[in-house]
Write a protein that holds these residues in place. Structure first.
Motif, short mmCIF file in Angstrom:
data_model
loop_
_atom_site.label_atom_id
_atom_site.label_comp_id
_atom_site.label_asym_id
_atom_site.label_seq_id
_atom_site.Cartn_x
_atom_site.Cartn_y
_atom_site.Cartn_z
N THR A 265 -22.00 88.75 26.89
CA THR A 265 -20.79 88.39 25.97
C THR A 265 -20.25 87.13 26.28
O THR A 265 -20.53 86.68 27.48
CB THR A 265 -19.91 89.53 25.82
OG1 THR A 265 -18.94 88.95 24.59
CG2 THR A 265 -18.99 89.61 27.09
N GLY A 389 -13.65 93.90 14.87
CA GLY A 389 -14.30 92.65 15.51
C GLY A 389 -13.48 91.64 15.27
O GLY A 389 -13.54 90.55 16.06
N ASP A 502 -6.54 88.44 24.31
CA ASP A 502 -6.02 88.22 23.11
C ASP A 502 -4.47 88.04 22.92
O ASP A 502 -3.84 88.74 24.06
CB ASP A 502 -6.34 89.70 22.31
CG ASP A 502 -7.86 89.55 21.80
OD1 ASP A 502 -7.97 88.90 20.72
OD2 ASP A 502 -8.54 90.67 22.17
N ARG A 517 -7.74 85.41 19.85
CA ARG A 517 -8.01 85.01 21.35
C ARG A 517 -7.02 83.83 21.91
O ARG A 517 -6.44 82.96 21.14
CB ARG A 517 -9.18 84.42 21.63
CG ARG A 517 -10.52 85.39 21.07
CD ARG A 517 -10.87 86.57 21.98
NE ARG A 517 -10.85 86.14 23.54
CZ ARG A 517 -11.16 87.04 24.21
NH1 ARG A 517 -11.68 88.29 24.00
NH2 ARG A 517 -11.47 86.60 25.55
#
Ligand code: WTA
Length: 653
Positions: A265, A389, A502, A517
Motif C-alpha cells: 500500500t 474507503g 487520518d 488524510r
C-alpha cells in the motif's frame, strides 16, 4: 428522489435509529461494548472461539515487545481449513460460497463450499508440485475470477504467504512487489473482461519477469482465450497442472503468527509498504467484524462486496471474513457500466443480494447517472448497505440510503485501513444509530481516540488526529522486511499509539467523523496513492526536472491527481504532447489509476526558504481558488507565474 426531498432529508433527519426488526434479532447487542470494555482480551478470546483451532492458544496477547504484537500465542490453525473444509464437514458442502458473475451478461458460475474445497486442494497440490514450500512467497496478479480466490486459499493452505497485486497495476509495480518480497512463483491469467472486451494480463507478467530472474514458475489460468506468449519450462497452464491434481490435501496447522499475506500500500515516502498480516488474529478480526457489522446470517444472506480482490477490502470482505463465516457471496468481474449503467442493480435483483458493501466514489457516480436507473430494478432483497474507503459525504449517504436502500436499510459507514486488516470504526446496525457522514464509534474491542498535536485527547466538538490506543487482532505485524519503518511510520508520531494518518473530529455526541488524510497520501476513487510515488514516477521521465503532486477535491472521485512539473530545458516548452506523454508515463510506471487528471507545466514550484514545496498553494490552484498566504515562500512571485500559466493549461480529460 427530487432535489427538494434530498435537501429536506439532509436537514431534517440527521440521525437514523436501527430498524426494530433488525435490532430484535441482531447478532450483536449493546452489551458487547460494555463487555469488551470490561475485558477486551476476553472479548477477543470469545471471538476466536468462533474459529476452528488445532491447538488452543496459551495467551490471548503478547504485547511485551510493543509495537510487535503476538495474538493467540501458541495457537495453531489453518486458514483455508477454517474458510472451506470445516463448513463441508459440518454438512454445508452444498451451500454456495460464491455466485460468480462475469462481465459478459449470462456468464455466471456458482461455486459451492464442497467444490471450493476440491479446487483449493487441487491448487495446493499443484503449488507443492511447483516446489512451493511453507513460508515461500507467491505473487498473484489476476482478474476477478474464482481462480483468484482458489489461488489465495491454496497458498494459505500450505502456509505460503501470498501477495496479490491489483490487476490494474503496471508491470513495473509488479516487478517492485516481486522483488520486495522475493516471490519465486507468479499466478496469473491470460486476461479478463473489462468494459466489454478482453483485456490482457499475461504480457505485463512477461514484461515484469524480464527483471525478475528468480521467478521460476508462472501458473496461467485461462479466462479469455486470447493468444499469449509462452516461456517453456517456466509457464504452465492452470488447467493442465491444477486439473490433474488430487482433490485430497491434508491441511497443516500453522502457528497463529504464521504470515498469511503481504499487501502493498502507498505510504508517504516513495516506495509502497508491504503490510504483513498473520493467520490467527487476522482471521479472528475479519470474521468477527464481518459477522457483527453486517449482522451476517449465514443461512439467509447474500453478501456482496463490490471491490477488487487486489485491495484489502477484497481480501478481508470478499475472501477471508465471509468464507470463515460460511457466507454466500457475490463476486463480480466487471465494471458498473458494462453493458449498461444498471448492471449492479441487475445483479442485486438476479442474485437477491441482501447486503451490499461498496465505496462512496461508486455511490457518487451512480448519483450522477441518476436515480431513474436503480429505480427500474427490484432492490427489495437488500436489508443492509455499507460504505468503505473514503469519507462519505452526507449527500451521497442519503442518496444511497434512499435510492438504493429504499429508506429501510441501515447504512454502515466503516472506517479501516490496509494496516488495520479489519473494520475498526463503524455503527453496529442493530445497536448504533447512523448519521450521514459519520462512522460513529469504535467497535467493541477497539479503542480509538482523536488527539491534538501533543497527543492529548480532544473533547466533543473538536478535531485532531485519529489514533488507536490498544492492539487489535487483525493489526499489521510489521512492514515486510522493515521493522524500523513499521515502528517509525505508525508508532512514533504519538509514542505508544498507532497513528492512522487520518484527521477526525468528534461531534457533540462524541461520534467520530473522518476528515481524510493528514499526510501526503491521496485517496482517489477509494484507492490510496502517494504523492511522492507519483512525483518519483514523473521525475523518472527524461523530460522532467522537478515535479509536485497534489490531491485536489473532485466531486466524483473524492480527490483527483494534479501534477505540476518543471521540464528540462531540452524538452522544449511542453505542449499537449508532452502532457500526454507524461500522463502515459505515470500509467506505465504505476498503473492507470495513478494517471494525473491534469498536468501543468510551470517555470517554478512554490518553495519555502528551507526548500519544502508548499503543496497547499498548489492545491489552491488545482481547485481553482484564490491562492492563500504566500509570505513564507522563498520567492512569492512564483505563484503569479503559476497563476498566469493556469489560464493556458491544456484541457483536462
Ligand atoms: C480512508 C481501505 C473515511 C482513510 C479499507 C484510510 C476512510 C484509508 C473510510 C485507508 C471511511 C477508509 N471514512 N475514510 N469509512 N475508510 N478511509 O488502506 O483515509 O486502501 O486511512 O483501506 O482510506 O485506505 P486503504
Amino acid at each position: 428522489m427530487s432535489q427538494e426531498t434530498l435537501s429536506n432529508l439532509l436537514h431534517e433527519r440527521r440521525r437514523f435509529e436501527p430498524p426494530a426488526g433488525l435490532a430484535s434479532r441482531a447478532n450483536v447487542t449493546a452489551d458487547a461494548y460494555a463487555e469488551a470494555e470490561r475485558d477486551p482480551l476476553a472479548f477477543w478470546e470469545k471471538a476466536a472461539e468462533r474459529l476452528s483451532w488445532d491447538t488452543r492458544w496459551e495467551r490471548v496477547l503478547d504485547w511485551d515487545d510493543a509495537p510487535f504484537a503476538k495474538w493467540f500465542v501458541g495457537g495453531r490453525l489453518n486458514a483455508a481449513y477454517n474458510c472451506v473444509d470445516r463448513h463441508v464437514e459440518a454438512g454445508r458442502g452444498d451451500k454456495v460460497a460464491y455466485h460468480w458473475v462475469g462481465e459478459p451478461p449470462g456468464d455466471t458460475r456458482d461455486i459451492t463450499y464442497a467444490e471450493l474445497k476440491d479446487e483449493v486442494c487441487r491448487a495446493a497440490n499443484a503449488l507443492v508440485e511447483l516446489g512451493v514450500k511453507t513460508g515461500d512467497r507467491v505473487a498473484i496478479y489476476m482478474p476477478m475470477i474464482p481462480e483468484t480466490v482458489i489461488a489465495m486459499l491454496a497458498c494459505a493452505r500450505i502456509g505460503a504467504p501470498h501477495t496479490v497485486v491489483f490487476g490494474g497495476f503496471s508491470s513495473q509495480a509488479l516487478v517492485d512487489r516481486i522483488h520486495d518480497c522475493d516471490a519465486r512463483v507468479v499466478i496469473t491469467a491470460d486476461g479478463g473482461y473489462r468494459r466489454g472486451a478482453p483485456s490482457a494480463l499475461k504480457p505485463a507478467v512477461d514484461a515484469a519477469l524480464r527483471h525478475c530472474p528468480d521467478v521460476r514458475s508462472v501458473l496461467v489460468a485461462k479466462r479469455t482465450g486470447q493468444d499469449v506468449d509462452w516461456t517453456e519450462g517456466r509457464d504452465v497452464w492452470w488447467d493442465d497442472l491444477v486439473g490433474r491434481q488430487s482433490t485430497e490435501h491434508t491441511p497443516e496447522a500453522f502457528d497463529a503468527e504464521h504470515p498469511l499475506y503481504v499487501m502493498y500500500t502507498s505510504g508517504t515516502t516513495g516506495r509502497p509498504k508491504g503490510i504483513l498480516h498473520t493467520t490467527g488474529g487476522y482471521l479472528v478480526g475479519t470474521s468477527w467484524t464481518h459477522w457483527a457489522v453486517f449482522d451476517l446470517k449465514a443461512d439467509e444472506d447474500v453478501f456482496w462486496t463490490a471491490a477488487d480482490i487486489g485491495w484489502v477490502t477484497g481480501h478481508s470482505y470478499i475472501v477471508y471474513g465471509p468464507l470463515a463465516n460460511g457466507a454466500t457471496s457475490v463476486m463480480y468481474e466487471g465494471t458498473p457500466d458494462t453493458p449498461h449503467k444498471g448492471r449492479w442493480w441487475e445483479i442485486i435483483q438476479e442474485q437477491k443480494v441482501t447486503i451490499l458493501y461498496c465505496a462512496p466514489t461508486a455511490i457518487r457516480t451512480f448519483m450522477k447517472w441518476g436515480t431513474d436507473i436503480p429505480a427500474t430494478f427490484d432492490l427489495s432483497s437488500l436489508r443492509l448497505i455499507g460504505s468503505v474507503g473514503e469519507p462519505i459525504n452526507p449527500e451521497a449517504y442519503i442518496w444511497y440510503r434512499e435510492a438504493i436502500g429504499g429508506g429501510r436499510c441501515p447504512v454502515v459507514d466503516t472506517w479501516w485501513q490496509t494496516e488495520t486488516g479489519q473494520i475498526m470504526i463503524s455503527p453496529l446496525p442493530g445497536v448504533t444509530a447512523g448519521k450521514p457522514g459519520s462512522a460513529m464509534k469504535a467497535l467493541p474491542g477497539v479503542s480509538a481516540l482523536v488527539v491534538d498535536e501533543e497527543g492529548e485527547p480532544v473533547g466533543p466538538g473538536s478535531g485532531g488526529y485519529l489514533v488507536l490506543t490498544d492492539p487489535w487482532p487483525a493489526m499489521l505485524r510489521t512492514i515486510w522486511g522493515d521493522d524500523e519503518r513499521y515502528r517509525e511510520t505508525y508508532w512514533s508520531r504519538f509514542p505508544g499509539r498507532y497513528f492512522a494518518g487520518d484527521g477526525a473530529k468528534l461531534d457533540e455526541d462524541g461520534d467520530v467523523w473522518l476528515l481524510g488524510r493528514v499526510d501526503d497520501v491521496m485517496n482517489v476513487a477509494g484507492h490510496r496513492l502517494s504523492t511522492t510515488e507519483i512525483e518519483s514516477a514523473l521525475v523518472s521521465h527524461p523530460k522532467v526536472a522537478e515535479a509536485a503532486v497534489v490531491g485536489a477535491n473532485d466531486p466524483e472521485t473524492g480527490q483527483a491527481v494534479n501534477a505540476f512539473v518543471i521540464l528540462r530545458e531540452s524538452a522544449g516548452d511542453g505542449g499537449p504532447d508532452v502532457v500526454k506523454e507524461l500522463r502515459d508515463h505515470v500509467a506505465k510506471e504505476i498503473g492507470p489509476i495513478a494517471k494525473p487528471r491534469a498536468i501543468m507545466v510551470v517555470p517554478e514550484l512554490p518553495k519555502t526558504r528551507s526548500g519544502k514545496i508548499m503543496r497547499r498553494l498548489l492545491r489552491d490552484v488545482a481547485e481553482h481558488r484564490e491562492v492563500g498566504d504566500v509570505t513564507t515562500l522563498a520567492d512569492s512571485s512564483v505563484m503569479d507565474l503559476i497563476k498566469e500559466k493556469e489560464g493556458q493549461a491544456p484541457a483536462e480529460d
